[in-house]
Design a protein around this motif. Structure first.
Motif, short mmCIF file in Angstrom:
data_model
loop_
_atom_site.label_atom_id
_atom_site.label_comp_id
_atom_site.label_asym_id
_atom_site.label_seq_id
_atom_site.Cartn_x
_atom_site.Cartn_y
_atom_site.Cartn_z
N GLU A 307 9.36 46.76 171.75
CA GLU A 307 8.54 45.81 172.48
C GLU A 307 9.33 44.62 173.01
O GLU A 307 9.05 44.09 174.07
CB GLU A 307 7.40 45.31 171.58
CG GLU A 307 6.43 46.41 171.17
CD GLU A 307 5.34 45.91 170.25
OE1 GLU A 307 5.39 44.71 169.89
OE2 GLU A 307 4.45 46.69 169.90
N ASN A 308 10.34 44.23 172.26
CA ASN A 308 11.12 43.07 172.66
C ASN A 308 12.05 43.45 173.82
O ASN A 308 12.92 44.31 173.67
CB ASN A 308 11.95 42.58 171.46
CG ASN A 308 12.79 41.36 171.80
OD1 ASN A 308 12.68 40.81 172.88
ND2 ASN A 308 13.60 40.94 170.85
N PHE A 309 11.86 42.82 174.97
CA PHE A 309 12.70 43.14 176.13
C PHE A 309 13.93 42.25 176.20
O PHE A 309 14.60 42.19 177.22
CB PHE A 309 11.88 43.04 177.42
CG PHE A 309 11.93 44.31 178.24
CD1 PHE A 309 13.00 44.60 179.06
CD2 PHE A 309 10.91 45.23 178.16
CE1 PHE A 309 13.06 45.76 179.80
CE2 PHE A 309 10.95 46.40 178.90
CZ PHE A 309 12.02 46.66 179.71
N GLY A 310 14.18 41.52 175.13
CA GLY A 310 15.32 40.62 175.14
C GLY A 310 16.67 41.30 175.18
O GLY A 310 17.56 40.90 175.92
N PRO A 311 16.85 42.41 174.38
CA PRO A 311 18.18 43.04 174.36
C PRO A 311 18.54 43.64 175.72
O PRO A 311 17.68 44.12 176.44
CB PRO A 311 18.02 44.16 173.32
CG PRO A 311 16.82 43.78 172.53
CD PRO A 311 15.94 43.03 173.44
N LYS A 312 19.81 43.61 176.03
CA LYS A 312 20.24 44.25 177.26
C LYS A 312 20.35 45.75 177.04
O LYS A 312 20.47 46.23 175.91
CB LYS A 312 21.56 43.67 177.74
CG LYS A 312 22.71 43.79 176.76
CD LYS A 312 23.93 43.06 177.33
CE LYS A 312 25.09 43.09 176.35
NZ LYS A 312 26.27 42.38 176.88
N MET A 313 20.30 46.50 178.13
CA MET A 313 20.40 47.95 178.04
C MET A 313 21.86 48.33 177.78
O MET A 313 22.70 48.21 178.68
CB MET A 313 19.86 48.59 179.32
CG MET A 313 18.36 48.39 179.52
SD MET A 313 17.73 49.27 180.96
CE MET A 313 18.54 48.36 182.29
N VAL A 314 22.13 48.78 176.58
CA VAL A 314 23.51 49.03 176.18
C VAL A 314 23.54 50.16 175.16
O VAL A 314 22.58 50.37 174.41
CB VAL A 314 24.14 47.75 175.58
CG1 VAL A 314 23.46 47.34 174.29
CG2 VAL A 314 25.63 47.91 175.38
N ALA A 315 24.62 50.91 175.15
CA ALA A 315 24.86 51.94 174.15
C ALA A 315 26.14 51.60 173.39
O ALA A 315 27.14 51.20 174.00
CB ALA A 315 25.00 53.32 174.80
N VAL A 316 26.11 51.76 172.08
CA VAL A 316 27.27 51.51 171.24
C VAL A 316 27.65 52.82 170.55
O VAL A 316 26.79 53.52 170.01
CB VAL A 316 26.98 50.43 170.18
CG1 VAL A 316 28.15 50.31 169.21
CG2 VAL A 316 26.70 49.09 170.85
N PHE A 317 28.94 53.15 170.60
CA PHE A 317 29.45 54.39 170.01
C PHE A 317 30.44 54.05 168.90
O PHE A 317 31.29 53.16 169.07
CB PHE A 317 30.13 55.25 171.08
CG PHE A 317 29.22 55.64 172.21
CD1 PHE A 317 28.46 56.80 172.15
CD2 PHE A 317 29.12 54.83 173.34
CE1 PHE A 317 27.62 57.15 173.19
CE2 PHE A 317 28.28 55.17 174.39
CZ PHE A 317 27.52 56.33 174.31
N ILE A 318 30.34 54.77 167.78
CA ILE A 318 31.21 54.55 166.63
C ILE A 318 31.80 55.90 166.21
O ILE A 318 31.07 56.88 166.05
CB ILE A 318 30.42 53.96 165.44
CG1 ILE A 318 29.73 52.65 165.86
CG2 ILE A 318 31.34 53.72 164.25
CD1 ILE A 318 28.77 52.11 164.80
N GLY A 319 33.11 55.96 166.08
CA GLY A 319 33.73 57.23 165.70
C GLY A 319 35.22 57.11 165.53
O GLY A 319 35.77 56.00 165.41
N GLU A 320 35.90 58.24 165.52
CA GLU A 320 37.35 58.28 165.39
C GLU A 320 37.93 59.12 166.52
O GLU A 320 37.45 60.22 166.81
CB GLU A 320 37.74 58.91 164.05
CG GLU A 320 37.41 58.09 162.84
CD GLU A 320 37.92 58.74 161.55
OE1 GLU A 320 39.06 58.42 161.14
OE2 GLU A 320 37.20 59.56 160.98
N GLY A 321 38.97 58.61 167.17
CA GLY A 321 39.66 59.35 168.21
C GLY A 321 38.77 59.73 169.39
O GLY A 321 38.94 60.80 169.98
N MET A 322 37.84 58.88 169.73
CA MET A 322 36.89 59.19 170.80
C MET A 322 37.55 59.12 172.18
O MET A 322 38.37 58.24 172.43
CB MET A 322 35.70 58.22 170.76
CG MET A 322 34.85 58.32 169.51
SD MET A 322 33.43 57.18 169.53
CE MET A 322 34.27 55.58 169.39
N ASP A 323 37.19 60.02 173.07
CA ASP A 323 37.61 59.97 174.46
C ASP A 323 36.58 59.14 175.22
O ASP A 323 35.58 59.65 175.72
CB ASP A 323 37.69 61.39 175.04
CG ASP A 323 38.31 61.42 176.44
OD1 ASP A 323 38.22 60.40 177.15
OD2 ASP A 323 38.85 62.48 176.83
#
Length: 336
Positions: A307-323
């Motif tokens: 419901e909160n539209f405050g956050p920006k549209m973003v994706a966060v990725f967590i891993g090892e050796g990511m391309d």
């Protein structure tokens, strides 16, 4: 009176934030002064946004892990919380790759040890992924070490997502948890549901039941006077040279330029390579007005309206050796 501190640990995507939301809902009806301290791996705050609106202050430590790279910020953050807010309880949610031993060492800084009391460590375990994560054949040594320590040094284990496994697999997971930690009670749950009074009555173990059990961490005042992290690890029978998982983990973020196709985006998440351990964020789908919060682990994708539209549209990725470039390129195909 020292503030009661609860440490919430568990691997990426196990359900820590879901549990924390339920706990805060429970605490809201009680007349207590509670502060939440959240640690995110990347520069973007995703999980912290979920906790806004519960009526409690939320302090966020971003772009590092409080078990190692930003220990000083945790110490300073706790000092600030204690001085300005004087809380009754402090709930700390660690990153999914934090080793609880290192966090406890930080909590027992000489400037803090007589102002806080660590009531206990709660470990959230994903029943559907634990055996694979705990296997040296399918995981790196540092990953196995971290996952095991999150269980070994828990005072309570919440075995979550039990609806995603068979009864046989559930029993195998329980047996492994008992092998790693024979003292902590194990509570099975779906969507992190537990009698929340059990969390607030949590007590740390002061002795080992048998010779095979893993030693518990000494009380804070004892740790607080130790000079180095190596001395603490030696007192627990741990090797001081084992690398932490945090040292090999990387994160990056992607900012959406507009709405994406829902089906393509869902397929994109399911097709992420296995070395992407976690993806989360906020996205807008074509034809939809509401912002969507998404969560991804290697075997599950979840969408729910936010419901909160405050956050920006973003994706966060967590891993090892990511391309990173390949992942971003595949993600860009979701706009069409």
């Amino acid at each position: 009176m020292p503030a009661d501190v609860y440490l919430l640990t568990g691997y990426l995507g196990s359900g820590k934030t879901t549990l924390l939301q339920k706990w805060l809902t429970h605490l809201r009806v009680q007349n207590e002064n509670v502060v939440v301290l959240m640690n995110e791996m990347g520069e973007e705050d995703i999980d912290g946004e979920q906790l806004q609106g519960f009526g409690f202050p939320v302090k966020k430590l971003l772009d590092g892990c409080i078990c190692c790279s930003i220990k000083g910020e945790l110490t300073e953050g706790l000092r600030e919380i204690l001085n300005s807010l004087q809380p009754d309880r402090i709930l700390i949610e660690t990153t999914g790759v934090a080793d609880p031993i290192d966090v406890i060492d930080t909590l027992t800084h000489p400037e803090l040890y007589d102002r806080i009391e660590l009531k206990g460590t709660i470990s959230v375990v994903d029943a559907s992924r634990f055996l694979d994560l705990n296997s040296r054949f399918s995981s790196t040594g540092s990953l196995v070490k971290t996952v095991r320590n999150q269980v070994k040094y828990a005072d309570l284990i919440l075995l979550n997502k039990t609806d995603m496994v068979s009864d046989e697999q559930l029993q195998r997971v329980k047996q492994k948890l008992i092998e790693l930690n024979s003292q902590a009670p194990i509570h099975t749950a779906v969507q992190a549901n537990i009698d929340l009074n059990r969390l607030q009555s949590l007590k740390r173990f002061e002795h080992v039941r048998d010779a095979e059990a893993v030693p518990t961490v000494p009380v804070q005042k004892t740790i607080g006077r130790m000079s180095t992290m190596d001395r603490l690890k030696q007192s627990l029978g741990l090797k001081t040279s084992t690398p932490s998982l945090y040292n090999s983990i990387e994160t990056f973020s992607y900012t959406f330029t507009g709405p994406v196709d829902e089906k393509k985006f869902e397929d994109f998440l399911y097709d992420l390579p296995k070395n992407v351990y976690r993806a989360k964020g906020y996205v807008l789908f074509h034809g939809k007005k509401e912002l969507i919060s998404f969560q991804h682990t290697d075997n599950q994708v979840l969408f729910f309206p936010f419901e909160n539209f405050g956050p920006k549209m973003v994706a966060v990725f967590i891993g090892e050796g990511m391309d990173q470039e390949e992942i971003k390129n595949n993600l860009s195909k979701c706009y069409a």
